[in-house]
Every structure is written in structure tokens, then in C-alpha cells.
Design an enzyme around this catalytic site. Structure first.
Site, PDB file in Angstrom:
ATOM      1  N   ASP A 136      16.132  19.924  -0.274  1.00  0.00           N
ATOM      2  CA  ASP A 136      15.850  18.964  -0.642  1.00  0.00           C
ATOM      3  C   ASP A 136      14.255  18.272  -0.058  1.00  0.00           C
ATOM      4  O   ASP A 136      14.079  17.364  -0.199  1.00  0.00           O
ATOM      5  CB  ASP A 136      17.178  17.858  -0.777  1.00  0.00           C
ATOM      6  N   HIS A 144      21.830  21.676   8.414  1.00  0.00           N
ATOM      7  CA  HIS A 144      22.689  22.355   6.969  1.00  0.00           C
ATOM      8  C   HIS A 144      23.950  22.659   7.503  1.00  0.00           C
ATOM      9  O   HIS A 144      23.925  23.464   8.518  1.00  0.00           O
ATOM     10  CB  HIS A 144      22.085  23.761   5.696  1.00  0.00           C
TER      11      HIS A 144
END
Ligand code: CMC
Length: 424
Positions: free
Chosen positions: A365, A308
Site C-alpha cells: 500500500d 506486514h
């Protein structure tokens, strides 16, 4: 503790200029470079905005080093306990959780805005078989401006509750219609006796020959997933919304731009890619081989659902989703072998030097798709689910931006093309 100075000093050649420091609520500082070009003739260069704050915002706070996420100051863990996506949507857009009366009014607005204009339904018949629902949805959202033309800034901002409710409600209906059309089943209309998430599940799964009963544990998990995805400050799609919206484009076209950005595999499309990847790893049976591929710079393969831009520790959303995923599968008595593969991949990656050095952890996710599979959502609808959840965040940012009279977004560049090359 040393007091922070009020400005930074930049020296360019012989010239020294002072750049003011601005401070955020949580103690983070930024250098305000707005006067830099006027004073030095220079711009700053920061491709992909790795180090650039593009605005002031009061909506969402992330501390990526410590895995903290808050909407309007409220920790995400508390909002998950609250368990109501529509209340969180209201919070994001209006800055405060709704009172019971505001909550009832907002639910009423959501109900009365949930029907799709009948003429719009025919549009769905003309998309080719197998078209990705994200493509269908972003097109249909753009088309909303033609059916509901009062989308100029003034009309929208004067009645932001109705504008918000219409978008949040109607996009959900469109998503369910897109799905029903794709499987050739009759469209199911929204029902005013069901809450937001239950209504969506019913529109997706009810059929004249197979009545659907909304299970409370499935409605609960959908609320949780939607809450966790509802905003994430200046991510790629929200930046698209702010950028497009800054040109005073109508709200629907603006949201459609966010939707398009979200569809990419590095952003919202990752949830679908994770499942594809887990299936591939399961078929092959060799986790190490895929880890090696993810580390190989000559191989485009990446570990989807990992890494991320902001979180350099475990994504707090992934932490909640992982626990909820195990619990849900147990409650529904579902055994999904992909969950075993995901656990194995996570364990291997978190013990691998490459992932440790780069602070690569599972993101939102990684486990989401396994939950969606368990509740019957087809894979090509995964990113649509993300989009439905992110709508209140996009609307909140759009509202904040127009409220600040933001100037049109227009970055500079450093030209490195040919020098003047006359052809006559
Ligand atoms: N697998 C393998 N290596 C990775 C991964 C990954 N998933 N993510 C980052 N890296 C490596 C990358 O190769 C780079 O290595 P090096 O320093 O040796 O060049 C380093 O880690 C930093 O990565 P980056 O690509 O510069 O980081 P970024 O901030 O530009 O990208 C990201 C962030 C999320 C796009 C990226 O981590 C990624 O592609 N992840 C997989 C896709 C994914 O799961 N996306 C969903 C993001 S969360 C939901 C959302 O906000 O949309």
C-alpha cells in the site's frame, strides 16, 4: 540433511500423544492437531491466528522471509510481465493460464455480464452524499443475490466461469457507477470494444462533454496493480470469505463479507490512509517527528503502508510498485511532492533501529496511492480498486473451499468470564 520425523510428540501430564506432521510443497511443515481435543480434551489457543494454518491451499505461495510471492506456482514478477489482469484472474480461479480460446471465451463472458440490472441503478440514488464507496459497494454486492437469484452452491459451481465473470465484471461496473453518482455525472455504460481495465477507466472518466481516451500506459499500470493485488493467501478478507462461505452462504453475501473486512485501515483501507499520512507529514515538514510518534506505544499513530504479518523483508509487490511509480510519473510528466515525502519516510524508517529490529518494510500500500493519484483515481476509491483486484482471489478461495467440502468454520475459545453466578 536430517529427515523430518512423521509426527510431533506432545506431553500433557503423564499422557504422551503423537500428532502427525504434514508437509507443504515448498518444504514447510505443520503439526496436524485435529485429534488433539478428542485425545486430551484440550484445544490450542492462538489469538489472531498468528501461528495457525486454517486450510490446505493450492492457490498462492508466500515466503515472507525471502520476499517471494507466486500464484499457482508462477512468480509474481512473471505475471506482471504477462500484463493481463483477466488472464491472471482466470489462472487464480481455474488453476491454469487460459489458452487463447479460453481467454476469448472469458473475455466474452466478461463483456456480456458487464451491464448492471437497470433497477439496481436506482439504489445508488439513495445513499447519502459523501458515503464511502466501499460501504456502497459491499451493500450493492449483497443486493446482487436478489437480482440474480441462482446463487445456490450447485448452480454456481456448475457454471463457475459465468459466475466468476459476472462478479468480476459487474462489480467493476458498480464501482464506476458509485463514483459517477458521487460526483453527480451521468453513468457511463461498459463498452465491448475495450478490455477490462480500459473499460473501467472509461466508465470512470468519460463524460458527454469531456470524452476520455484510454492511454496505454495507464491501462498497463492498472493491469499491473490489479495483478499484484489479486490474491494473498489467507489474509483477513480472504479468511472472512472462507469463514462466511463455509456456512454455505450465497456467493454474493460471501464476497460482500470479504469486501467489508478489506475496508479496514489495517487491511485494504491502508492505501487511503497512506496518502492522508504523507500529506500530514508534508504539511508538518518533520519526518523524524512522525517516526517518533510511530514508535511511541502511547500514541495510536502507525506508519501506514509499513509492516506486514507475513513479510519480514521488502514486500515483493511494493518493490515492483515503487519502480513502476517512478517510471509512470516520469512518463506522464507528473511531479508529485508526496512521492518525495514517501521516499524520505522510507529512507528514514529503513535506517531506524525500531523498524530494523521489527523487520518493518514498505508493504503493497505504500506507493500504490501515488500511482492512483497520478491516473486520476480519487482517494476514497483507492480501497475500491484493491477490492476489484482481490475479487478473483476471493472467488478462487471460495471455489477451493467448496470443492473440499469444508465443514463450517467454528473456532473454540478459552472462557475466562465469571464462573456460574445464579440470580435465583
Ligand atoms: N508502524 C509502527 N510500528 C509498527 C507498524 C507500523 N506500521 N507495524 C508494526 N509495528 C510494530 C508493532 O507496534 C509491534 O511492535 P512491538 O513488538 O514493540 O509491540 C511490531 O511492529 C509487530 O507488529 P504487529 O502489529 O504485532 O504486527 P501484525 O502482524 O499484527 O500487523 C500490520 C501487521 C500490517 C497490521 C501492521 O504492520 C500495521 O498495522 N501496519 C500499518 C497498516 C498497513 O499498512 N496495513 C496494510 C497491510 S498490507 C495490505 C494488506 O494485506 O491488507
Amino acid at each position: 540433511m536430517n529427515k523430518m520425523p512423521e509426527f510431533a510428540i506432545l506431553k500433557v501430564g503423564d499422557k504422551e500423544i503423537q500428532l502427525p506432521l504434514v508437509r507443504g510443497t515448498e518444504g514447510d511443515y505443520a503439526i496436524d492437531i485435529a485429534r488433539l481435543r478428542a485425545e486430551t480434551g484440550m484445544v490450542t489457543l492462538d489469538p489472531s491466528f498468528m501461528n495457525t494454518a486454517s486450510c490446505y491451499s493450492t492457490i498462492t505461495y508466500i515466503d515472507g522471509d525471502n520476499g517471494i510471492l507466486r500464484y499457482r506456482g508462477i512468480p509474481i514478477e512473471d505475471l506482471v510481465k504477462l500484463g493481463s489482469f483477466t488472464k491472471v484472474a482466470y489462472l487464480l480461479v481455474n488453476g491454469k493460464l487460459p489458452t487463447p480460446e479460453q481467454s476469448r471465451n472469458f473475455s466474452h463472458l466478461l463483456n456480456i455480464s458487464s451491464l448492471l440490472h437497470e433497477d439496481m441503478r436506482h439504489f445508488f440514488d439513495h445513499f447519502p452524499q459523501g458515503a464511502h464507496p466501499m460501504h456502497i459497494l459491499s451493500t450493492m454486492i449483497n443486493a446482487l443475490a436478489a437480482f440474480y437469484p441462482n446463487v445456490d452452491l450447485q448452480s454456481l459451481s456448475e457454471d463457475i466461469d459465468s459466475s466468476t465473470a459476472r462478479l468480476i465484471s459487474i462489480v467493476r461496473t458498480m464501482a464506476a457507477v458509485a463514483y459517477k453518482k458521487s460526483i453527480g455525472e451521468p453513468v457511463v455504460y461498459p463498452r465491448c470494444d475495450l478490455k477490462y481495465c480500459g473499460n473501467f477507466l472509461n466508465m470512470m472518466f468519460d463524460s458527454p462533454v469531456r470524452p476520455y481516451v484510454v492511454r496505454p500506459e495507464i491501462e498497463r499500470i492498472l493491469n499491473i496493480l490489479f495483478i499484484l493485488h489479486a490474491d494473498h493467501e489467507q489474509n483477513c478478507s480472504t479468511t472472512a470469505v472462507r469463514t462466511v462461505g463455509s456456512a454455505q452462504v450465497n456467493l454474493y453475501a460471501t464476497i460482500s463479507a470479504g469486501m467489508s473486512a478489506l475496508s479496514g485501515p489495517l487491511h485494504g483501507g491502508a492505501n487511503q490512509e497512506v496518502i492522508k499520512m504523507l500529506r500530514l507529514i508534508e504539511q508538518d515538514g518533520n519526518v523524524d517527528k512522525f517516526l517518533k510518534r510511530a514508535k511511541d506505544k502511547n500514541d495510536p499513530f502507525r506508519l501506514m503502508g509499513f509492516g506486514h504479518r507475513v513479510y519480514k523483508t521488502y514486500d515483493p509487490r511494493a518493490d515492483i510498485i515503487k519502480k513502476e511509480c517512478h517510471q509512470l510519473l516520469e512518463t506522464l510528466e507528473i511531479r508529485d511532492s508526496l512521492l518525495d515525502v514517501a521516499s524520505e519516510v522510507e529512507k528514514a524508517a529503513l535506517n531506524d533501529e525500531y523498524f530494523i529490529e521489527r523487520n518493518l518494510y514498505p508493504n503493497v500500500d505504500f506507493y500504490t496511492g501515488i500511482i492512483y493519484r497520478a491516473i486520476g483515481i480519487p482517494e476514497d476509491m483507492f480501497t475500491v480498486m484493491f477490492a476489484l483486484a482481490r475479487l478473483p482471489g476471493w472467488i478462487a478461495h471460495w471455489k477451493e473451499m467448496i470443492g473440499h467440502n469444508t465443514r463450517i468454520v467454528r473456532p473454540r475459545q478459552v472462557y475466562i468470564g465469571k464462573p456460574r453466578t445464579p440470580i435465583f
